[in-house]
Design a protein around this motif. Structure first.
Motif, PDB file in Angstrom:
ATOM      1  N   ARG A 193       0.547  -1.735   0.058  1.00 57.58           N
ATOM      2  CA  ARG A 193      -0.208   0.199   0.369  1.00 57.58           C
ATOM      3  C   ARG A 193       0.569   1.462   0.052  1.00 57.58           C
ATOM      4  N   ASP A 226       9.528  -5.127   2.737  1.00 60.17           N
ATOM      5  CA  ASP A 226       9.250  -3.584   3.357  1.00 60.17           C
ATOM      6  C   ASP A 226       8.950  -3.577   5.061  1.00 60.17           C
ATOM      7  N   THR A 268       2.330   1.950   6.092  1.00 63.60           N
ATOM      8  CA  THR A 268       2.905   0.290   6.280  1.00 63.60           C
ATOM      9  C   THR A 268       3.111   0.746   8.205  1.00 63.60           C
TER      10      THR A 268
HETATM   11 MG   LIG Z   1       5.313   2.226   2.894  1.00 67.98          MG
END
Ligand SMILES: [Mg+2]
Ligand SMILES: Nc1nc2c(ncn2[C@@H]2O[C@H](COP(=O)(O)OP(=O)(O)OP(=O)(O)O)[C@@H](O)[C@H]2O)c(=O)[nH]1
Length: 621
Positions: free
Chosen positions: A120, A161, A128
């Motif tokens: 996202r 991530d 995040t």
């Molecule tokens: Mg992010």
């Protein structure tokens, strides 16, 4: 004239003037924006390779080919990596992680690398909230193998991530991230993303310190360089901005683990399919360089080039020469840590080819070398070695011993040159054992002492460069200093008192006592007085310099924590330390002593936004 202008007229003039100014300012802005484009200057920022070899066009094409044919699959999210059944298999997949402040563009970069809308992406910081790992494999969603990759559908690399730190983040996130950084064994490289426009912040530097402390190799990626190009215009200015970034990340001074490259990426929001709301049609750049860096980190670079060449991809790449990128300084290999034996280094450099290697050293020289003793070992008994040493010399002994032993080839069966007797050998062995024992004890007692520089003693200062202290010269210097001191103070001739000759203390140790009485040295100060670095008015000269090396008195609270409200009496430092909890240090996590302090400081990086986000308004960037 103006005295006769009526009030309404003056108001009108003023408003017209303001209008005119705004008009002029806008015009100038327009002029600059258009001039940077009309000059035909490149609208992208180049990645900068200071010490490593820039990738060739073929290598970049191979990297792009690899990422095109390896599709991403979700591997784990949050803390599930701890509880996965096939953990051992997981650990065989190399992992690269993307770290940075919130909103710096981590999720966009992973989306852009894989050309998929995986993470996202949002303009609001803190989008995040949990870690997410994506593995790349040459297989389709239905499980079928991508043709041309030998039916190998195994996971090749994992991209992780991370939640961002700083504004909009939460302290809880830091715990899971720290746990991951400490425990995960297959992290190959951390890409630390820095906003090219805002530069490296304290939190970024702190993060780099954490990575250094955990011995995780890292590389800087400058994000949003499209904005930098738009602001700066010329490539030279962009380069100077990148140089500043490099200095801020302290890549020049801290060589360990940091790679001398800055990958510049821009317009990633366009490359990533997560956001297509770009008003201006911009082309993403720096993506291939980043793909190549990721492959190199995972050790897949040769594999990618071989495959690309087998697939005939590289035939179409017409430009074979290396891109014209800047290389500066000595070329360093891409491996992050190069440990060279000093002896081998000297031999490699060819500084002195006739220099005898350790094999040719006599037992006396060898002992002198490792024990840093000025007397030959025949007179150096074990009693001498067991005499107290400074921690530094113990460390030196330890490293000296280790280096020298490492330098010996395996098949060397110790033929002692210079006809060493059996006695010499026994003595040497005992000496080495004693030195090793001492060094190991020192290390076990307090490993941090290895990094402590010994305090310069007065004798050292006086006999700098090994000059002997001659009494006559010392006396003359004494008198001269005294005269200068009197002239400075404009006092009449008086019999010299102890207090009037503070400079003498640096020459004659006997003079120390009275001087230190009037002005105690930093090592004599106790907790009741603040350090001289914090004292007002004494922040210059040697005092300030010495204070830099001074340890913070134990139990003293940080400056910020001791803030008393207006009108309230300030608590003494001692009472403060008793009554108030210890605040997280402003120092980098691993610069301070103790893991607790490091963790606290690390957590505080993720807690930054809480106070400000309570207002309900989150800053947009
Ligand atoms: Mg992010
Ligand atoms: N101009 C420009 N904007 C970008 C670029 N990359 C990302 N952005 C924008 O930056 C904003 C943040 O991007 P994210 O990828 O969500 O950033 P993040 O680091 O993952 O943020 P958190 O998840 O909050 O930590 C989005 O609005 C993106 O469109 C870029 O290269 N150039």
């Amino acid at each position: 004239m103006q005295e006769y202008t009526c009030f309404p007229c003056r108001q009108i003039f003023r408003s017209r003037l303001r209008e005119r100014l705004v008009h002029l300012q806008n015009g100038r802005r327009r002029f600059y924006a258009s001039s940077s484009l009309s000059n035909g200057k490149p609208r992208y920022a180049e990645s900068w390779y200071w010490e490593t070899k820039p990738p060739t066009h073929k290598e970049l094409a191979a990297a792009s080919h690899f990422f095109k044919h390896h599709l991403p699959f979700r591997q784990w999210t949050g803390d599930t990596w701890r509880h996965k059944e096939n953990q051992t298999e997981d650990l065989l997949v190399p992992e690269v992680i993307f770290l940075g402040r919130s909103n710096v563009g981590k999720s966009s970069i992973i989306n852009a690398l894989t050309s998929q809308d995986l993470n996202r992406v949002s303009a609001t910081p803190g989008a995040t909230q949990v870690m997410a790992a994506w593995t790349l494999a040459a297989k389709y969603r239905d499980g079928g193998a991508v043709p041309g990759w030998d039916g190998d559908v195994s996971a090749k690399i994992s991209l992780v991530d991370m939640p961002g730190y700083g504004f909009g983040s939460h302290a809880d996130w830091s715990k899971s991230i720290m746990g991951y950084l400490v425990e995960r064994r297959n992290i190959r490289r951390a890409f630390v993303l820095l906003d090219s426009v805002h530069g490296a912040t304290g939190a970024d530097r702190h993060m780099i310190e954490v990575l250094r402390g955990l011995a995780i190799p890292y590389q800087i990626v400058a994000t949003k360089c499209d904005r930098l190009v738009a602001y700066k215009g010329s490539q030279d200015e962009v380069r100077s901005a990148l140089t500043t970034l490099r200095a801020q990340a302290q890549l020049e001074t801290h060589y360990e683990l940091g790679l001398g490259e800055i990958i510049s990426v821009g317009s990633m929001q366009v490359a990533s399919k997560g956001q297509r709301a770009s008003k201006e049609p911009t082309t993403p750049f720096g993506l291939q360089n980043l793909q190549w860096a990721v492959l190199r980190a995972a050790g897949l670079d040769t594999y990618a080039v071989d495959k690309a060449s087998a697939h005939g991809v590289l035939k179409n790449v017409t430009v074979n020469e290396q891109p014209t990128l800047h290389i500066e300084g000595p070329t360093r290999s891409d491996t992050s840590v190069v440990v060279e034996s000093p002896v081998k280094e000297a031999a490699d450099k060819g500084d002195n080819p006739s220099d005898p290697l350790l094999l040719d050293l006599s037992i006396e020289d060898f002992m002198r070398e490792i024990l840093t003793s000025s007397t030959p070992p025949s007179s150096a008994s074990t009693a001498k070695i067991s005499s107290p040493r400074t921690p530094r010399s113990a460390a030196k002994v330890y490293s000296g011993v280790m280096n020298n032993f490492l330098a010996l080839p395996n098949d060397h069966v110790a033929p002692i040159p210079n006809k060493a007797t059996e006695d010499d050998r026994t003595r040497a062995q005992t000496a080495i054992d004693a030195a090793l024992q001492y060094a190991q004890k020192e290390l076990l007692d307090d490993p941090m002492r290895l990094w402590d520089e010994p305090k310069p003693t007065k004798t050292n200062a006086a006999s700098k460069e090994g000059l002997p202290i001659i009494p006559e010269i010392s006396k003359k210097a004494d008198g001269l200093n005294l005269r200068r001191e009197r002239e400075r103070q404009h006092v009449t001739r008086q019999p010299p008192t102890a207090a009037s000759r503070p400079t003498v203390k640096r020459i004659t140790p006997a003079m120390d006592a009275p001087v230190t009485k009037t002005r105690p040295g930093p090592w004599q100060q106790t907790t009741q007085a603040p350090t001289r670095a914090t004292q007002k008015g004494v922040t210059h000269g040697i005092d300030a310099f010495e204070a830099l090396f001074e340890e913070e008195p134990k139990g003293r609270t940080q400056r910020n924590t001791g803030k008393s409200g207006r009108g309230q009496p300030r608590a003494t430092s001692q009472s403060k330390s008793r009554s108030q909890p210890k605040a997280p240090s402003a120092q980098p996590a691993f610069a301070g002593k103790g893991v607790v302090q490091g963790m606290d400081a690390f957590e505080s990086m993720f807690d930054e936004g809480n106070s400000s986000s309570s207002s309900g308004k989150r800053r947009r960037r």
